[in-house]
Each structure stands twice: as C-alpha cells, then as structure tokens.
Design an enzyme around this catalytic site. Structure first.
Site, PDB file in Angstrom:
ATOM      1  N   HIS A  47       0.841  -1.201   0.000  1.00 26.67           N
ATOM      2  CA  HIS A  47       0.000   0.000   0.000  1.00 26.67           C
ATOM      3  C   HIS A  47       0.868   1.239   0.000  1.00 26.67           C
ATOM      4  O   HIS A  47       2.030   1.218   0.417  1.00 26.67           O
ATOM      5  CB  HIS A  47      -0.947   0.012   1.216  1.00 26.67           C
ATOM      6  CG  HIS A  47      -0.266   0.307   2.525  1.00 26.67           C
ATOM      7  ND1 HIS A  47      -0.081   1.594   3.000  1.00 26.67           N
ATOM      8  CD2 HIS A  47       0.276  -0.524   3.455  1.00 26.67           C
ATOM      9  CE1 HIS A  47       0.533   1.537   4.163  1.00 26.67           C
ATOM     10  NE2 HIS A  47       0.763   0.280   4.466  1.00 26.67           N
ATOM     11  N   CYS A  48       0.286   2.345  -0.498  1.00 25.96           N
ATOM     12  CA  CYS A  48       0.929   3.642  -0.386  1.00 25.96           C
ATOM     13  C   CYS A  48       0.135   4.446   0.630  1.00 25.96           C
ATOM     14  O   CYS A  48      -0.506   3.861   1.507  1.00 25.96           O
ATOM     15  CB  CYS A  48       1.004   4.345  -1.744  1.00 25.96           C
ATOM     16  SG  CYS A  48      -0.613   4.685  -2.471  1.00 25.96           S
ATOM     17  N   ILE A  49       0.084   5.747   0.490  1.00 23.33           N
ATOM     18  CA  ILE A  49      -0.572   6.552   1.516  1.00 23.33           C
ATOM     19  C   ILE A  49      -2.087   6.584   1.377  1.00 23.33           C
ATOM     20  O   ILE A  49      -2.797   6.934   2.306  1.00 23.33           O
ATOM     21  CB  ILE A  49       0.005   7.989   1.505  1.00 23.33           C
ATOM     22  CG1 ILE A  49      -0.264   8.679   2.839  1.00 23.33           C
ATOM     23  CG2 ILE A  49      -0.535   8.804   0.332  1.00 23.33           C
ATOM     24  CD1 ILE A  49       0.514   9.947   3.029  1.00 23.33           C
TER      25      ILE A  49
END
Length: 673
Positions: free
Chosen positions: A35-37
């Site tokens: 995941h990213c932000i």
C-alpha cells in the site's frame, strides 16, 4: 487524516477486506500486495479475474488498473485496511512484500553519483537527528559550566564541578553508543547486537591499551597474525556507523540461511563472531584515522586560508544547510571536539550564517507588510539556530534577501576566519550556544564570536532593508486579503463562507505550474475521489509545508505526505503519479510522523530525473481530503497554467456556512457587511 469518504470502523475492515479478496479472485490470485498513503496495490496473477464494480461496492472510494497494477482507493485509512487484508493473506507470499521487488528504473539511475551522494546525506541525517537532543543538551551544559567556572561560581575540582562535568561529558565520551543505537534504527537491525559493537570498541582492554601506548605498552592485540590496534574510540562516530552497517548486512545474510529453530542461538553468535573482529581489525581503525585526517585537513584549511576560507564557508553555509550537506561535517566536528577540544569548521560558520538569516528575515518583517507575521516568527527561530522556516518561507521566496544572507554570512565568516573562531562544544548554532564560545584559556574567543555574528546580522539586515521593496497588493496575499482575492482570481470557486480568522490559507508546497485536478493522468485524483484541490507541474525538487500543522501520515515509499492544521483541515501532497513503484532514494523525507511544522518548512525532496526515467509523471496533486467536514475549498490562483513559487498562497478552505449555528452565521454576515 481522513479521506473524502469516512473510514470504515474497525469491525467493518475485515468484511471489506473479505469482499475485496473475493472480488479480485481470492488470495491465490494475489502475487504481491502493498500500500501507499491512500491505496491498496495488487500485482495479480490474472487481471481478468478482478471485478472492479464488485470492489467499488465493498465500501472503498474506488478501484482501477494502472498499467498491470490493480489499485484500490481507500483513503488515509489505508494502513489499517491493509493490516486487515494482510491477516487474511497470512501464509501467502503476496503479503510478505511491502513493495515491488523490481522498480521500473534503469540500474544506471539507481546507482548514479547524485543518488549515492543523496543517500549518504540522508543516512547521516537519519542517524544524527534523533540523538541531537542529548548532544545539544550536554554541549550547552558544558558551556554553562565553563562560564560558571570563569565567573567564580564554581570551583574547578569541586564535587559540584565534577558532577556537572560528568553530565556534560558523558554523552560525548560514550557517543559511540548513541550513534550505534540510532544507526541500528536507520539500518533496520537488532538493537542489542548493534550496541555490542561500541561495547567492544570501548571495552576496558581497548581503552587501557590505548592509554598505555605512550608509556611503552603494546600497540594492540594479535589475532592469529591479524593486528587489533589499541585506539581510543571515545567521542568517535564513524567507527560505530561502519560497524553497525556491517552488522546489519551480516545479520541479514545469516538470518536467511539459518533454520528457524536455531536462529535464536546461532544467528547472534555467528554475527558477533564475524562483525566484532572485522570492526576492531579494519573498520573502526579505518573510520578513526579517516576522521582524524579530515579533521586535520579542516584545521589546516583554517590556519592557511584565514579570511578567504572563512568568507567562503560563512557565505556558502546556507546553501550547505538547505542541501543537507551539513550532516557530512558532523563526523569531522565530533572528531575535532574529541581530539582538540574545539571545532573550527561547521559550528562557528553555521552560527554566523544563521544570524545573517535572522538579520535578513527581520528586515523583511519591517519592509514587507504582507509577510510581517511569517517573517517575525521565523526570524525569531533563526536567532535560536533553526533557519529552515526562514529560508524556505521568507528569504528564498523573495530571492534577494537570500543573496543578502549569503553576503552577511561571508562578512561574518571572514572575521571568524581571521581570528580562528572556535566552538568548545556541540549545540544548535544560535544565540543560546554562545556559552560554548567561552575559551578555557580565557582568550577573547567569545568577544570575536559576538563581533562576527553582529557583523553578519548587520550586513544582511541593512542590505535587505535598503534593497527589498515592498510589493504592491496583489491577489496573492496572506490572511483575509488572500481569502477575499479568491473571488477575483477564481470566479468559479466556492463563495466565501466566513471571516478570514476561520479560514485555512494553504500555500503552494512546491514551485511550478498550477493545473486543475482534471488534468492529472490518474482517475482517482482527476475525478475528485480523494477530494478537491489542484495539481502542480513541479519546477524544482523540494516540497514544503502548505500551512502550520502536524504531519499526520507519511507513505512508506516516501512519495506522499499528509498534514492537518489546528482547524482540522487535512491536505495530501502526492508527488508524481504511480511513484509508489520507485526505489528507495527517489524521495527523501525531512520530517517525522506527528511532527509539528510551520508553513514553508521542508517536508521532502524528490529526484525528478528518476521519476521521468521510469516513464512516470511528476505532476503533484495537492488535495483537501476532508473537504466535506473542513469546509469549502476556494482556489486563490487560477489553475490554468499559472506559475507559482513555493510559499505563495494557493487556495483557502473556509468553514461551510451550513456548519454554523443560525445566530452565529447571521452575526458574521452583519460583520462582513
């Protein structure tokens, strides 16, 4: 922070994760997940098995394919959602990798000299920044003890004197332990094993042996023909860093091959047996003598360069600081303090440069009315040695004051170089550090420090006062004028909803051309799924804080950062599109989660060349992720290619009128009329 849709309550996350997994073809169809932000990202075995409509119905903000990668838009609750998903993926290889193993960037760009230098500065910064409180506190106490002794308030050799000296010197004598603990975190290795490295370096046998060499004692130990030299490693930093880095590498390699049932016994034993002798025989002596020679070279430069060397260092120090290169001086500074008892390179010239920044910034506060509040607050922090807010928020923004800062630093640096100004301890170079310029031999060093900083402050202050003209009022102003200007600059924006005192003014976090979100080559932002805002095609490589607030979230891959101000407005800055795939080193974060920042503080740096070499867009969306609860977003700049500098007002967020009580709304309307 929150996304444009409310985050799912904890008890719903598992249900959402189950629906997502079912919609993408089950855990067996997941090759890799991370995941990213704001998004869950998947590398699937068979993309055709993913049902995007079913994913969207699960309660997330959206779903899309970007190339071969499936992206599920969750919002800033993504970390908790990913934790839930990971539990369901337990045992699958997909959950083990937090990011793609291979990033689409050429090997040449991964190992370019520029990136290696950036990595060095980032590493040194990451090691020294967490331990600065202990070092600065001990350094200032050392200066106060020197003042008290010379004033006759303390008697040298008395019990109170010995106690205060013990406290002041302890952090420096055992500095290798502080460095090793911080390096262990930086290199992501076992803390207890990392501390074993400085423990060996400062073992009584080594310490006593180093002290006995002058009396004819042996030069070291013999390990089957390999010499272990006796060296005094107190106050040193490079040996501990090299030793912990070697330990992190060796420990990782051994841990991969040792069976799980034997790890607790075999891995630490083998790691110590390999790393500690290697450190004592080669790495620590190499680091020690490298530090000594560099320190000697620095002292030679000051002894022979004098005024010219001082002018160069004092004038260039602001540039050195904003590029992060000052961290490269730290090992030399500590080495010089350890061997000579003073520093003549980093701290004295950083002091004169910092006071030059204070001078220019205070002059801006007097000269430029629209920047008075910002210049006063950042100028005061510059007096204390914290200059980044003043540099990024004021001097660089107006350009001329920054050049006058360089001139002031050069003038003060020339004087400091002429009289070989010395610092007798480590502290943030500001007015509070002046006690560290009290010379133990009673010389006029403190007087020279006062003259040098007065000279640098005065030159920068006078030049700025004389040659920086107040700008005429324009729509790009601060506070109430900026809110009012929104109706003139952006006729299609939301109407003003309240007084300026309850508005959030967000300044441009980076320089470049302002574009509408609809121009972003990513449907998540273009369709407003993350919230309203604008996009910036960057001109430069620095991202600064858009307002005074708190860092709420930092992407693990460092390409995005979220902030929240005291009014509750939450802003997401996402550098580039699909840049989560880039390797470590493409982004450098200069803040920590939970840290309080001021408008204009540096948040992160990025390498545009790496982004473009990977075939990605550097366009940076700047969005209000909780506009529904925070209020109405009103652009202060037409998003039609208008060029802005970092720090110029970008948009305002004003509370929605519907959120106010009827009587309060009525009174505000009367006040505005």
């Amino acid at each position: 922070m929150t996304a444009s849709t409310p985050p799912a309550p904890p008890h719903d996350r598992d249900a959402i994760s189950s629906e997502i997994l079912e919609a993408i073809g089950g855990a067996g169809n997941v090759r890799r997940a991370w995941h990213c932000i704001t998004r869950l990202r998947f590398d699937l075995v068979d993309n055709g098995r993913a049902d995007l409509d079913a994913i969207r119905r699960s309660g997330v903000a959206g779903a899309q394919f970007s190339g071969e990668q499936l992206q599920v838009i969750v919002g800033t609750d993504v970390a908790a959602q990913y934790a839930s998903l990971s539990r369901l993926l337990e045992g699958a290889s997909a959950a083990a990798a937090p990011a793609p193993a291979e990033a689409p960037v050429a090997a040449a760009s991964r190992f370019s000299p520029r990136r290696l230098v950036n990595l060095l500065f980032e590493t040194l910064s990451g090691i020294f920044t967490p331990i600065l409180p202990a070092i600065v506190g001990a350094g200032l106490l050392k200066g106060l003890v020197a003042i008290a002794t010379q004033a006759g308030w303390l008697s040298a050799g008395s019990d109170p004197y010995q106690l205060f000296t013990l406290i002041a010197d302890g952090a420096f004598v055992f500095l290798p332990f502080l460095v090793a603990a911080s390096a262990a975190r930086r290199f992501d290795t076992d803390l207890s094993l990392a501390l074993s490295v400085p423990a060996a370096l400062m073992y009584p046998t080594i310490v006593a042996g180093a002290g006995a060499i002058a009396d004819g004692g042996p030069a070291g130990l013999d390990l089957y023909g390999l010499a272990i030299p006796f060296v005094d490693y107190a106050n040193s930093v490079i040996p501990a860093i090299l030793g912990v880095y070697a330990l992190s590498t060796v420990h990782r390699l051994i841990d991969r091959v040792v069976p799980a049932v034997l790890k607790i016994v075999v891995t630490p034993v083998l790691t110590l047996l390999i790393v500690v002798p290697l450190t004592l025989i080669a790495l620590a002596p190499l680091g020690h003598y490298a530090g000594v020679y560099v320190s000697d070279a620095a002292v030679w430069l000051m002894q022979n360069g004098g005024v010219f060397a001082g002018m160069l260092l004092g004038g260039l120090m602001p540039l050195i600081v904003i590029t992060g290169m000052h961290y490269a001086f730290f090992p030399t500074t500590f080495q010089s303090l350890a061997t000579r008892g003073y520093d003549v390179i980093l701290l004295p010239f950083n002091l004169v440069a910092n006071l030059a920044t204070a001078g220019a910034t205070i002059a801006v506060a007097i000269r430029v009315r629209r920047m008075r509040a910002l210049a006063l607050s950042t100028g005061l922090t510059a007096f204390l040695g914290i200059t980044e807010p003043a540099i990024y928020g004021v001097t660089l923004r107006l350009k001329r004051p920054f050049f006058f800062t360089l001139a002031g630093g050069a003038a003060g640096g020339a004087y400091a170089g002429l009289f070989a100004l010395k610092t007798y301890g480590f502290a943030v170079p500001g007015l509070a550090s002046l006690p560290l310029y009290v010379a133990p031999d009673g010389s006029a060093n403190l007087m020279h420090a006062g003259i040098a900083i007065a000279l640098s402050f005065t030159v920068a202050f006078v030049l700025t006062l004389l040659f920086v003209e107040p700008r005429r009022r324009t729509p790009r102003t601060d506070g109430a004028e900026a809110v009012a200007a929104s109706s003139r600059r952006a006729p299609n924006s939301s109407p003003r909803s309240g007084g300026a005192w309850d508005a959030t003014i967000a300044v441009a976090p980076l320089a470049g051309r302002v574009m509408p979100l609809s121009a972003v080559p990513d449907p998540t932002f273009a369709d407003g799924l993350m919230g309203p805002g604008v996009a910036i095609a960057p001109r430069g490589t620095e991202v600064v804080a858009p307002f005074d607030g708190t860092v709420e979230a930092i992407a693990a891959t460092r390409h995005a950062i979220g902030l929240r101000d005291e009014r509750g407005t939450e802003i997401l800055i996402h550098v580039g599109i699909d840049t989560v795939t880039l390797p470590e080193g493409a982004f450098t974060v200069h803040v920590e989660q939970g840290q309080r920042v001021l408008a204009g503080d540096r948040l992160l740096s990025f390498d545009t060349a790496v982004i473009e070499a990977a075939g990605l867009s550097p366009i940076t969306p700047v969005v209000v992720t909780n506009a529904g609860s925070a209020g109405d977003m009103s652009p202060l700049v037409e998003p039609n290619g208008t060029d802005v500098d970092a720090g110029e007002p970008l948009f305002a967020v004003t509370p929605a009128r519907r959120d106010l009580p009827a009587t309060q709304t009525h009174s505000r309307e009367q006040g505005e009329n």
